[in-house]
Design an enzyme around this catalytic site. Sequence first.
Site, PDB file in Angstrom:
ATOM      1  N   ASN A   9     -19.743  25.866  21.662  1.00 25.62           N
ATOM      2  CA  ASN A   9     -20.443  24.602  21.413  1.00 25.62           C
ATOM      3  C   ASN A   9     -21.832  24.714  22.044  1.00 25.62           C
ATOM      4  O   ASN A   9     -21.971  24.599  23.253  1.00 25.62           O
ATOM      5  CB  ASN A   9     -19.626  23.459  22.046  1.00 25.62           C
ATOM      6  CG  ASN A   9     -20.365  22.131  21.992  1.00 25.62           C
ATOM      7  OD1 ASN A   9     -21.365  21.986  21.297  1.00 25.62           O
ATOM      8  ND2 ASN A   9     -19.849  21.159  22.741  1.00 25.62           N
ATOM      9  N   LYS A  11     -24.313  22.799  21.926  1.00 30.90           N
ATOM     10  CA  LYS A  11     -24.956  21.517  22.309  1.00 30.90           C
ATOM     11  C   LYS A  11     -26.421  21.530  21.857  1.00 30.90           C
ATOM     12  O   LYS A  11     -26.738  22.177  20.858  1.00 30.90           O
ATOM     13  CB  LYS A  11     -24.797  21.270  23.805  1.00 30.90           C
ATOM     14  CG  LYS A  11     -23.340  21.444  24.237  1.00 30.90           C
ATOM     15  CD  LYS A  11     -23.030  20.973  25.605  1.00 30.90           C
ATOM     16  CE  LYS A  11     -21.543  21.201  25.887  1.00 30.90           C
ATOM     17  NZ  LYS A  11     -21.134  20.716  27.181  1.00 30.90           N
ATOM     18  N   HIS A  96     -16.246  14.818  21.005  1.00 33.04           N
ATOM     19  CA  HIS A  96     -16.679  15.443  22.262  1.00 33.04           C
ATOM     20  C   HIS A  96     -17.025  14.375  23.287  1.00 33.04           C
ATOM     21  O   HIS A  96     -17.573  13.330  22.938  1.00 33.04           O
ATOM     22  CB  HIS A  96     -17.880  16.364  22.018  1.00 33.04           C
ATOM     23  CG  HIS A  96     -18.179  17.226  23.205  1.00 33.04           C
ATOM     24  ND1 HIS A  96     -18.899  16.764  24.283  1.00 33.04           N
ATOM     25  CD2 HIS A  96     -17.811  18.491  23.494  1.00 33.04           C
ATOM     26  CE1 HIS A  96     -18.963  17.738  25.187  1.00 33.04           C
ATOM     27  NE2 HIS A  96     -18.308  18.793  24.737  1.00 33.04           N
ATOM     28  N   GLU A  98     -19.342  14.114  25.365  1.00 34.77           N
ATOM     29  CA  GLU A  98     -20.759  13.715  25.407  1.00 34.77           C
ATOM     30  C   GLU A  98     -21.063  12.716  24.293  1.00 34.77           C
ATOM     31  O   GLU A  98     -21.871  11.805  24.465  1.00 34.77           O
ATOM     32  CB  GLU A  98     -21.657  14.957  25.325  1.00 34.77           C
ATOM     33  CG  GLU A  98     -21.648  15.717  26.644  1.00 34.77           C
ATOM     34  CD  GLU A  98     -21.847  17.221  26.522  1.00 34.77           C
ATOM     35  OE1 GLU A  98     -22.332  17.690  25.489  1.00 34.77           O
ATOM     36  OE2 GLU A  98     -21.486  17.924  27.491  1.00 34.77           O
ATOM     37  N   GLU A 168     -10.419  18.811  26.941  1.00 34.30           N
ATOM     38  CA  GLU A 168     -11.574  19.066  27.790  1.00 34.30           C
ATOM     39  C   GLU A 168     -11.666  17.985  28.863  1.00 34.30           C
ATOM     40  O   GLU A 168     -12.213  16.900  28.608  1.00 34.30           O
ATOM     41  CB  GLU A 168     -12.858  19.033  26.951  1.00 34.30           C
ATOM     42  CG  GLU A 168     -12.926  20.092  25.888  1.00 34.30           C
ATOM     43  CD  GLU A 168     -14.374  20.385  25.502  1.00 34.30           C
ATOM     44  OE1 GLU A 168     -14.783  21.544  25.646  1.00 34.30           O
ATOM     45  OE2 GLU A 168     -15.092  19.459  25.104  1.00 34.30           O
ATOM     46  N   GLY A 174     -19.388  21.419  32.103  1.00 36.69           N
ATOM     47  CA  GLY A 174     -20.733  21.668  32.607  1.00 36.69           C
ATOM     48  C   GLY A 174     -20.863  21.553  34.113  1.00 36.69           C
ATOM     49  O   GLY A 174     -21.963  21.525  34.650  1.00 36.69           O
ATOM     50  N   SER A 214     -16.052  24.473  31.592  1.00 36.92           N
ATOM     51  CA  SER A 214     -16.419  25.562  32.495  1.00 36.92           C
ATOM     52  C   SER A 214     -15.603  26.837  32.283  1.00 36.92           C
ATOM     53  O   SER A 214     -15.239  27.516  33.248  1.00 36.92           O
ATOM     54  CB  SER A 214     -16.346  25.099  33.957  1.00 36.92           C
ATOM     55  OG  SER A 214     -17.270  24.043  34.179  1.00 36.92           O
TER      56      SER A 214
HETATM   57  P1  PGA Z   1     -18.893  23.850  29.418  1.00 32.37           P
HETATM   58  O1  PGA Z   1     -18.823  22.853  28.157  1.00 32.37           O
HETATM   59  O2  PGA Z   1     -18.211  25.121  29.008  1.00 32.37           O
HETATM   60  O3  PGA Z   1     -20.367  24.044  29.666  1.00 32.37           O
HETATM   61  O4  PGA Z   1     -18.201  23.179  30.534  1.00 32.37           O
HETATM   62  C1  PGA Z   1     -17.680  22.768  27.363  1.00 32.37           C
HETATM   63  C2  PGA Z   1     -17.869  21.731  26.297  1.00 32.37           C
HETATM   64  O5  PGA Z   1     -18.553  20.733  26.535  1.00 32.37           O
HETATM   65  O6  PGA Z   1     -17.341  21.866  25.175  1.00 32.37           O
END
Ligand code: PGA
Length: 251
Positions: A9, A11, A96, A98, A168, A174, A214
Amino acid sequence: MRKKVIAGNWKMNYNLHQSISFINQLKSEVVKKERNCDIIICPNFVSLSEAKKIIEDSPIKLGAQNIYFEDSGAFTGETSADMIKSAGCEYVILGHSERRTIFNESDELINKKIKQALKNDLLVIFCVGETLDERERGVTYEIVKNQIEQGLRDITAEEIQKIIIAYEPVWAIGTGRNATPEQAQEVHAFIRNLLRTAYGIQLADELIIQYGGSVKPDNAKDLLSQPDIDGALVGGACLKVDSFIGIIESC
Ligand code: PGA
């Protein structure tokens, strides 16, 4: 036996030129040997059609990070399922955290988007997960159950086979702080049980449940060796060829 699925992903990262250069590098690494997992990249909308041209003769598959639930019309700034399909996407990430938190997407909206994606023959990566506050209050299962039930409202047994669930935990996204393999496995098993109840054991046991939050080359192997973890949805670590390949190698 379920095949592992590793999805990146991106982003809101990489402009068109950076995307082209990155995908070319990634592809040259991916094609070096046979991989026993599915690989999906989800760049920004602007880069999708060029991405498709580059990955066409490779095992890499393409996904988008969002769609709107209407077919077309006066929805300034939105992108339809048909549009991403025409750009070469097979997948779309929906729900997601976000999108849920920054853009206020509700379970109801996510459900509409899932239905729209399926109507357009897209495969869906549907994300769920609790916040840190919810985990600390001990309501993780309640939250995840609700997100699954609302997000998958009216989704049939035939349709669920076109959906990958991504667990997640928001506190792991993140932050560099991943769920331990045991913590992740517990919730994955819980999700699979919900799916067994809704769709039957045989079908639920074939569905892919990815972990995200992560994921890095050094923790991927332990996470992916858990019985109900069938892949990873990778954010930060998918933006470097080495680390994304490192995660793919852990399959
Ligand atoms: P990350 O993000 O691996 O940077 O924690 C995962 C995601 O948001 O799908």
